[in-house]
Structures are given as C-alpha cells and as structure tokens.
Motif scaffolding. Structure first.
Motif, PDB file in Angstrom:
ATOM      1  N   SER A 276       0.843  -1.196   0.000  1.00  0.00           N
ATOM      2  CA  SER A 276       0.000   0.000   0.000  1.00  0.00           C
ATOM      3  C   SER A 276       0.877   1.244   0.000  1.00  0.00           C
ATOM      4  O   SER A 276       2.023   1.220   0.459  1.00  0.00           O
ATOM      5  CB  SER A 276      -0.935   0.015   1.218  1.00  0.00           C
ATOM      6  OG  SER A 276      -0.198   0.027   2.422  1.00  0.00           O
ATOM      7  N   VAL A 277       0.313   2.326  -0.546  1.00  0.00           N
ATOM      8  CA  VAL A 277       1.041   3.587  -0.641  1.00  0.00           C
ATOM      9  C   VAL A 277       0.120   4.733  -0.223  1.00  0.00           C
ATOM     10  O   VAL A 277      -1.103   4.615  -0.218  1.00  0.00           O
ATOM     11  CB  VAL A 277       1.556   3.841  -2.083  1.00  0.00           C
ATOM     12  CG1 VAL A 277       2.663   2.875  -2.421  1.00  0.00           C
ATOM     13  CG2 VAL A 277       0.418   3.737  -3.099  1.00  0.00           C
ATOM     14  N   ARG A 278       0.770   5.861   0.111  1.00  0.00           N
ATOM     15  CA  ARG A 278       0.048   7.078   0.474  1.00  0.00           C
ATOM     16  C   ARG A 278       0.704   8.274  -0.195  1.00  0.00           C
ATOM     17  O   ARG A 278       1.888   8.222  -0.559  1.00  0.00           O
ATOM     18  CB  ARG A 278       0.028   7.283   1.996  1.00  0.00           C
ATOM     19  CG  ARG A 278      -0.711   6.190   2.741  1.00  0.00           C
ATOM     20  CD  ARG A 278      -0.588   6.327   4.247  1.00  0.00           C
ATOM     21  NE  ARG A 278      -1.261   5.215   4.920  1.00  0.00           N
ATOM     22  CZ  ARG A 278      -1.209   4.995   6.225  1.00  0.00           C
ATOM     23  NH1 ARG A 278      -0.493   5.812   7.006  1.00  0.00           N
ATOM     24  NH2 ARG A 278      -1.838   3.958   6.752  1.00  0.00           N
ATOM     25  N   ASP A 279      -0.077   9.331  -0.356  1.00  0.00           N
ATOM     26  CA  ASP A 279       0.439  10.575  -0.920  1.00  0.00           C
ATOM     27  C   ASP A 279      -0.246  11.705  -0.161  1.00  0.00           C
ATOM     28  O   ASP A 279      -1.207  12.302  -0.636  1.00  0.00           O
ATOM     29  CB  ASP A 279       0.138  10.648  -2.417  1.00  0.00           C
ATOM     30  CG  ASP A 279       0.705  11.898  -3.084  1.00  0.00           C
ATOM     31  OD1 ASP A 279       1.150  12.811  -2.361  1.00  0.00           O
ATOM     32  OD2 ASP A 279       0.681  11.973  -4.320  1.00  0.00           O
ATOM     33  N   ASP A 280       0.245  11.966   1.032  1.00  0.00           N
ATOM     34  CA  ASP A 280      -0.421  12.951   1.888  1.00  0.00           C
ATOM     35  C   ASP A 280      -0.170  14.381   1.452  1.00  0.00           C
ATOM     36  O   ASP A 280      -0.831  15.306   1.938  1.00  0.00           O
ATOM     37  CB  ASP A 280       0.033  12.773   3.348  1.00  0.00           C
ATOM     38  CG  ASP A 280      -0.430  11.462   3.944  1.00  0.00           C
ATOM     39  OD1 ASP A 280      -1.439  10.915   3.447  1.00  0.00           O
ATOM     40  OD2 ASP A 280       0.205  10.963   4.886  1.00  0.00           O
ATOM     41  N   LYS A 281       0.732  14.583   0.500  1.00  0.00           N
ATOM     42  CA  LYS A 281       0.995  15.926  -0.001  1.00  0.00           C
ATOM     43  C   LYS A 281      -0.010  16.328  -1.062  1.00  0.00           C
ATOM     44  O   LYS A 281      -0.513  17.455  -1.056  1.00  0.00           O
ATOM     45  CB  LYS A 281       2.412  16.017  -0.557  1.00  0.00           C
ATOM     46  CG  LYS A 281       2.753  17.403  -1.115  1.00  0.00           C
ATOM     47  CD  LYS A 281       4.170  17.449  -1.662  1.00  0.00           C
ATOM     48  CE  LYS A 281       4.491  18.823  -2.234  1.00  0.00           C
ATOM     49  NZ  LYS A 281       5.871  18.883  -2.807  1.00  0.00           N
ATOM     50  N   ASN A 282      -0.326  15.413  -1.988  1.00  0.00           N
ATOM     51  CA  ASN A 282      -1.130  15.803  -3.139  1.00  0.00           C
ATOM     52  C   ASN A 282      -2.440  15.048  -3.315  1.00  0.00           C
ATOM     53  O   ASN A 282      -3.302  15.497  -4.067  1.00  0.00           O
ATOM     54  CB  ASN A 282      -0.302  15.636  -4.425  1.00  0.00           C
ATOM     55  CG  ASN A 282       0.740  16.720  -4.580  1.00  0.00           C
ATOM     56  OD1 ASN A 282       0.451  17.897  -4.408  1.00  0.00           O
ATOM     57  ND2 ASN A 282       1.968  16.333  -4.882  1.00  0.00           N
ATOM     58  N   PHE A 283      -2.628  13.909  -2.651  1.00  0.00           N
ATOM     59  CA  PHE A 283      -3.864  13.146  -2.822  1.00  0.00           C
ATOM     60  C   PHE A 283      -4.806  13.390  -1.649  1.00  0.00           C
ATOM     61  O   PHE A 283      -4.449  13.160  -0.491  1.00  0.00           O
ATOM     62  CB  PHE A 283      -3.556  11.647  -2.949  1.00  0.00           C
ATOM     63  CG  PHE A 283      -3.637  11.136  -4.366  1.00  0.00           C
ATOM     64  CD1 PHE A 283      -3.005  11.810  -5.399  1.00  0.00           C
ATOM     65  CD2 PHE A 283      -4.340   9.995  -4.683  1.00  0.00           C
ATOM     66  CE1 PHE A 283      -3.070  11.357  -6.714  1.00  0.00           C
ATOM     67  CE2 PHE A 283      -4.408   9.522  -5.988  1.00  0.00           C
ATOM     68  CZ  PHE A 283      -3.778  10.210  -7.002  1.00  0.00           C
TER      69      PHE A 283
END
Length: 462
Positions: A276-283
């Motif tokens: 799993s991945v996350r993109d707390d800056k842009n998503f």
C-alpha cells in the motif's frame, strides 16, 4: 462519488473561491469543443424519472450489443449495435444513489449507497440512524434486456458505494462491495469500518446470493488522515471507495480513501494485501484505479473535492486532483507500487465547472498504455502513459459549463472504451458516443469483447 459530494458541494463552493480560469479557449455554456480526432456521433438525453437534474448519471457496464448506464434514480438500457444511432431499450426506475452497475452472465448488480426504507425499487429515503433502514446490492435478471427483472437484494454494512465483479469457479461470481463513511450513530455502519463486503452469487440461482465475508483490509486502521481543510487535507481511511480487479493476473488495485493498495485475489474469498502507498501531499481522496494491460502499472485517481468542486484551474495546480501513475516493481509477495508521475488535463475550466479525475478504462492497443477518462465538466481525455514518467494527452472532448452563475454537479461521470467506441455517461446530458480516429488508437477497434465491467479488467491480448 456520492455522499462525499453532498458534503463538499456545501462547503467547497462556499469557502473556496478559486481564481477565474484565464483561458480564452474555454467553450461557452453548453458549447462542445474537442480535438480534431474526436468525433461526436450521438447523444441521448436522460429519460423519464431518470431525467431530473438531481438524477445523476453514474457508471457503465456492457454486455453484447447493450450498454447499461447507472443513474441515481435507476438505470437505462441502450442498444448500441449501431453506435451512431443508439436506442433506449428500457428505463428502470429504482432509486438509491449511486446505482453503480456491473454484470456477470445474465445478472446485473446495482449499488445502493443511500439509506432506504426497504430493499425494493419503491423505497423512500430513511435515516441511516434507523436500524430498519436498508443499503446494499440489488440483483436484476437481464436475460431480456428490454425488461430487467428484480431478483434479490443483499444488505451490506455502510451500503454499496461501488461494486466490483470477480469471476469465481463453477458458475459463481463474487461481488466486492466498497463502502465508507461510518458513523457511531449508524447501527449498520459503525467505525472503524476497515473492511469490504464479499457477496457470493450462484449465477444460475441468484436468489441464493449471500454475504460470505467481511475481510478487514486495514488491521492497522489505515491512513489516519490529517483533518486539514479543503483543498489541502487527506481523508482518513475507513473502507474503500473503489476496487479494480484483474482476474487473469490474480490482482486487484484498491482506492481506499487515504490509501492506494495492491491486492492478491488468487483466493477471491480472501483478498490479501501485497503493498500500500500514500500521498499525503497531493492526494485528498484515493478514488479509483486502472491497471495497464501488462499489469505492471496502476493509474490511481484522486477525487479532490468529492467531484463537486472546480479544481481544474491555476489555483489548484496540476498535481492536486490529478491521476498518479505507479509502476509495479518486484515479483510475487515482494511486489511494490512505485510512484512515477502525475497526469491532469491541460485545459483550464471556469469556477462553475466541477472538474477532477474520474472513471475511465483502457483503449486496447498492444504495446501501448492508452486510457480514456472522464473528468466531470472537464470533459473526456484520451491520454498515453506508455512512458509512465511522461504521460501525454492525445485527444479530448468537453462541453462548456452547464451554468455560468452557479456550480451544479455535471459532466462526464464515466467514459469507457467498448468495441471501438467511447461511451460517456454524462451526469446531466445522458449518453454520448464518441469515435476517436487516430493512428495511435485505431488498432483498438480490432479488439472485440462480449462483456465489459471497467472494474473487472480483461486481458485484451492473452
């Protein structure tokens, strides 16, 4: 997109005033603009009880010469044997947002994600705080496309925002139900809701369909979110918005609010997380996913603003509300998702146009990764991500704003490629049929399917 949109339309338009788009190329109200390779063949407006502005067109499923278009008030069956002259075959009135659809054999599965008085097509709205209220999956027999017959309903926790059909063995199908937004006041939708619901359907005995499991996909609770205000915040994970299965590869990609996930579905009754991945800056909100045909890439979409905000402008920029392209690297249990780039449509929109990445599908061109995708009032984009670090648009179609003085949910909800043509389910305008004529996509016209659920990807070249 559904309950979240209702929230966002109330807050985003009131609290956020994006700078006006500065392009002289924006089409006028309801005016069609497009690239030269996109040919608009037909439009059929929404019909009857599915026609009001509040009756949003939603997802698609295809079988043979028929297209089945979801709508918050039911679904429409179209005969698309002559794509330039499609015909309405049936209008099924069965209210219950968002009425996403999928098909297996002669069965159609309809998602109900609004709290209803009962599981019938005559139900009325009922508060989710009432234990007797119902949400979940409805099953129809479509062996006669002109007269779909209601068969069965299965209740699921927090309803069914979307559903994904996964073929099983020996005449069965599994329906993976995605839902979210639990609340401690909802008897049937309690936090943390880190799960999906799996319904097993005997295709020849659909009345025996039943909920068989509720696997917890986020035992650690998933992304906790950051509680920042729009447009900066990332939603906490409490369920999944959309799941896209690739059965021939035993893979599934999950767009789960604050997380993007790669799953192993070799045992369809027990999906297993690979990475799993996350993109707390842009998503802000992981919304949907599409594999390339080789299953070594995933395109994840971010539904910034719940689909109800004007995000295709200079104020928001080219990364928020965009697609994120990930390569799948490694093998087996060690596979990982690695970020490569973002893609967002390069055209500006007005402040009365909701625009953000939404539902699309592959155009089957061997050796290339090309996708058609809906962007609400941003229109339809055909784009190439063969080089996952340098995606580029190769065709587009859009209408000008539905209104000049107010933002109303509108535009293309789902744009899918099926047997040589693009079919768009426009939230307000109904069915659009588009023929892309371009040397980069023309080979896709040679690929013929008997059935398509975009969230159940086929291997086009196996």
């Amino acid at each position: 997109m559904g309950s979240l949109a209702a929230l966002v339309v109330a807050v985003s338009t009131a609290l956020v005033a994006p700078a006006a788009a500065a392009s002289a190329d924006i089409p006028g109200r309801d005016e069609i603009a497009k690239s030269p390779n996109m040919h608009h063949l037909a439009n059929i407006p929404k019909q009857g009880p599915l026609a009001p502005e509040s009756a949003y067109g939603s997802d698609w499923a295809f079988k043979g010469k028929y297209a089945y278009g979801g709508n918050y008030e039911g679904f429409t069956v179209y005969d698309i044997s002559r794509p330039a002259k499609p015909k309405v075959v049936a209008v099924v009135h069965c209210p219950g947002s968002q009425n996403d659809v999928s098909i297996a054999g002669n069965l159609l599965f309809l998602s109900t994600d609004s709290s209803r008085s009962d599981d019938s097509c005559q139900s009325t709205a009922k508060p989710a705080t009432d234990k007797s209220a119902w949400e979940g999956i409805k099953i129809f027999d479509i062996s006669n496309p002109a007269a779909p017959a209601y068969v069965k309903a299965v209740e699921t926790k927090c309803g069914s925002h979307t559903n994904t059909m996964v073929p099983g063995k020996r005449g069965t199908a599994y329906i993976y139900v995605s839902s979210y937004n639990p609340d401690s006041t909802y008897p049937d939708c309690q936090p943390p809701h880190d799960l999906i619901s799996i319904i097993k359907v005997p295709l020849k005995k659909p009345a025996a369909a039943a909920l068989i499991s509720e696997p917890v996909l986020f035992p650690d609770g998933g992304n906790p979110g950051d509680n920042l205000p729009y447009p900066e915040g990332t939603r906490a994970t409490s369920g999944c918005h959309d799941l896209t299965a690739y059965p021939d590869k035993d893979l599934m990609a999950g767009a789960c609010m604050g997380d993007g996930v790669l799953f192993d579905i070799s045992n369809p009754e027990n999906p297993r997380t690979i990475h799993s991945v996350r993109d707390d800056k842009n998503f802000a909100f992981w919304h949907s996913a599409t594999f390339n045909n080789r299953a070594n890439k995933v395109v994840f979409t971010d539904e910034l603003g719940g689909g109800s905000a004007a995000t295709c402008n200079a104020t928001i920029g080219m990364q928020k509300g965009a697609n994120a392209i990930y390569d799948i690297v490694g093998k087996g249990k060690k596979r990982k998702l690695e970020f490569r780039s973002y893609y967002k449509i390069p055209r500006a929109n007005t402040d009365t146009e909701n625009c953000v990445a939404h539902n699309g599908s592959l155009i089957p061109v061997k050796g290339k990764d090309i996708m058609v995708q809906a962007w609400y009032q941003g229109g339809i984009s055909v784009w190439d991500f063969t080089d996952s670090r340098k995606p580029k648009e190769i065709g587009w179609f859009e209408r000008g704003p539905l209104y000049d003085d107010k933002l109303v949910l509108a535009g293309s909800w789902s744009a899918y490629y099926y047997n040589g043509y693009i079919y768009s389910n426009d939230i307000q305008k109904g069915l659009d049929v588009i023929d892309i004529r371009d040397r980069r996509t023309d080979k896709g016209k040679r690929v013929w399917l008997s059935e398509l659920n975009a969230q159940t990807q086929p291997d086009y070249f196996d």
